[in-house]
Design an enzyme around this catalytic site. Structure first.
Site, PDB file in Angstrom:
ATOM      1  N   ASP A  50      -4.726  -9.339   4.416  1.00 44.77           N
ATOM      2  CA  ASP A  50      -5.705  -9.318   3.328  1.00 44.77           C
ATOM      3  C   ASP A  50      -5.000  -9.474   1.991  1.00 44.77           C
ATOM      4  OD1 ASP A  50      -8.618  -8.382   2.405  1.00 44.77           O
ATOM      5  OD2 ASP A  50      -7.149  -7.351   1.149  1.00 44.77           O
ATOM      6  N   TYR A  55      -4.561 -10.592  -7.265  1.00 46.05           N
ATOM      7  CA  TYR A  55      -3.335  -9.817  -7.078  1.00 46.05           C
ATOM      8  C   TYR A  55      -2.156 -10.562  -7.702  1.00 46.05           C
ATOM      9  CZ  TYR A  55      -6.042  -7.163  -3.584  1.00 46.05           C
ATOM     10  OH  TYR A  55      -6.989  -6.404  -2.936  1.00 46.05           O
ATOM     11  N   LYS A 217       3.676  13.744   0.148  1.00 49.89           N
ATOM     12  CA  LYS A 217       4.896  13.694  -0.665  1.00 49.89           C
ATOM     13  C   LYS A 217       4.694  14.224  -2.079  1.00 49.89           C
ATOM     14  CE  LYS A 217       4.377   8.838  -2.089  1.00 49.89           C
ATOM     15  NZ  LYS A 217       4.975   7.488  -1.985  1.00 49.89           N
ATOM     16  N   ASN A 296       3.025   2.885  10.447  1.00 51.22           N
ATOM     17  CA  ASN A 296       1.598   2.661  10.260  1.00 51.22           C
ATOM     18  C   ASN A 296       0.925   2.201  11.551  1.00 51.22           C
ATOM     19  OD1 ASN A 296       1.694   3.328   7.529  1.00 51.22           O
ATOM     20  ND2 ASN A 296       2.119   1.227   6.905  1.00 51.22           N
TER      21      ASN A 296
END
Length: 338
Positions: A50, A55, A217, A296
């Site tokens: 994607d 972007y 984190k 992931n």
């Protein structure tokens, strides 16, 4: 490897983990590392990618195009989007007018180096363009073979219903919506998801880790880690700021023993959580290093036990945002750049 799900009420299958390049390609990561990360995603079984014309002001599409060059096109699902300003950002360089949609798809195909995209998405709703004009333009893009399916991003339940009705009338499929969704940001659950399920529209969700907050984190009472997304305006620091409250960060730390019990890392737990929703076809994840991909991918196919789901809800319920009115605040009321 990665499991597949159908995208909406269509025959198109997409990987449960979609590789997205919003804040990485042509921005955080140099081209060599970006291409290596895409190749790592392919090696891990991800075939769905994607991007968007906006972007890095079109440069991210160019990088993705280089990364997939030489790959078997039929084995990939390539998504891009149109709406936000690009190029010199003139009065017609944004929105969902017929002109901008056709300029957008032609430019995206050239930058990506492909003859068609599998999914072309309205990156927001355009209040300045009649939806009839927008949907007719998308229908023509499909008929010309430049996109196989049409989706949207961050549309409200009412906008999805109107868009789906027009798509049906024009004889093409509106198959997806791309909203923000995570265990901390659940605003689509009350209206958008039930409406989408009724209409045969899937969610491709972005920020399943709440901009990294659900990774654990960021610690309450501590400065944000140097070099993290929270310190980089180009990487969406303003998006993450809403989650950097001590009450939120304290609640997130309660997920660590839950993740341990499930045999998952905290990022894997966050991604697996969104994939438990049957209306979610895929979770969008980014990566700045190839080694992040394997972690992931491990969230695909995970089935969380009801007790784990309950424990997550109990930990985050006091701080999770659920107000469906938030879905009405995402698309600008006037076209950007005009």
């Amino acid at each position: 490897m990665v499991n597949y799900r159908y995208l909406g009420n269509s025959g198109l299958k997409v990987t449960e983990i979609t590789y997205g390049n919003w804040v990485t390609h042509a921005s955080q990561v140099d081209d060599t590392d970006a291409i290596a990360t895409v190749h790592a995603a392919l090696d891990a079984g991800i075939t769905t990618f994607d991007t968007a014309d906006t972007y890095a002001n079109t440069a991210a599409e160019v990088v993705l195009g280089k990364a997939i060059s030489g790959q078997r096109r039929e084995g990939l699902e390539i998504f891009t989007k149109v709406y936000w300003p690009i190029g010199p950002m003139g009065p017609n360089d944004a929105g969902l007018s017929r002109k901008h949609i056709f300029d957008g798809i032609n430019g995206s195909l050239q930058r990506l180096g492909v003859d068609y995209v599998d999914l072309y998405q309205a990156h927001r709703y355009d209040y300045e363009t009649p939806i009839e004009e927008t949907m007719q333009a998308f229908a023509d893009v499909v008929r010309q073979g430049k996109a196989l399916y049409i989706g949207v991003s961050e549309w409200t339940a009412e906008q999805l219903r109107e868009g789906a009705a027009l798509a049906k009338e024009l004889k093409f499929q509106l198959v997806s919506n791309q909203p923000q969704y995570s265990a901390l940001w659940r605003v689509i659950e009350e209206k958008v998801i039930p409406t989408s399920a009724e209409l045969g529209i899937s969610q491709i969700v972005w920020s399943p880790m709440a901009q990294g907050v659900l990774s654990g984190k960021y610690l309450p009472g501590q400065p944000v880690p140097e070099g993290s997304r929270a310190t980089d305006e180009k990487s969406g620091a303003h998006f993450i700021s809403r989650f950097l409250r001590d009450d939120v960060l304290t609640a997130v730390q309660k997920l660590k023993p839950i993740a341990d019990e499930a045999g998952l890392s905290m990022p894997q737990l966050a991604i697996a959580w969104v994939l438990q929703n049957p209306n979610v076809a895929s979770a969008l994840v980014g990566a700045s290093r190839p080694e992040q991909i394997a972690s992931n991918v491990a969230a695909s196919g995970v089935v969380l036990e009801p007790a784990i789901i309950t424990a997550i809800d109990e930990a985050l319920s006091p701080v999770a945002e659920r107000d469906p009115e938030q879905t009405y605040t995402v698309s600008p009321k006037s076209r950007p750049g005009s």
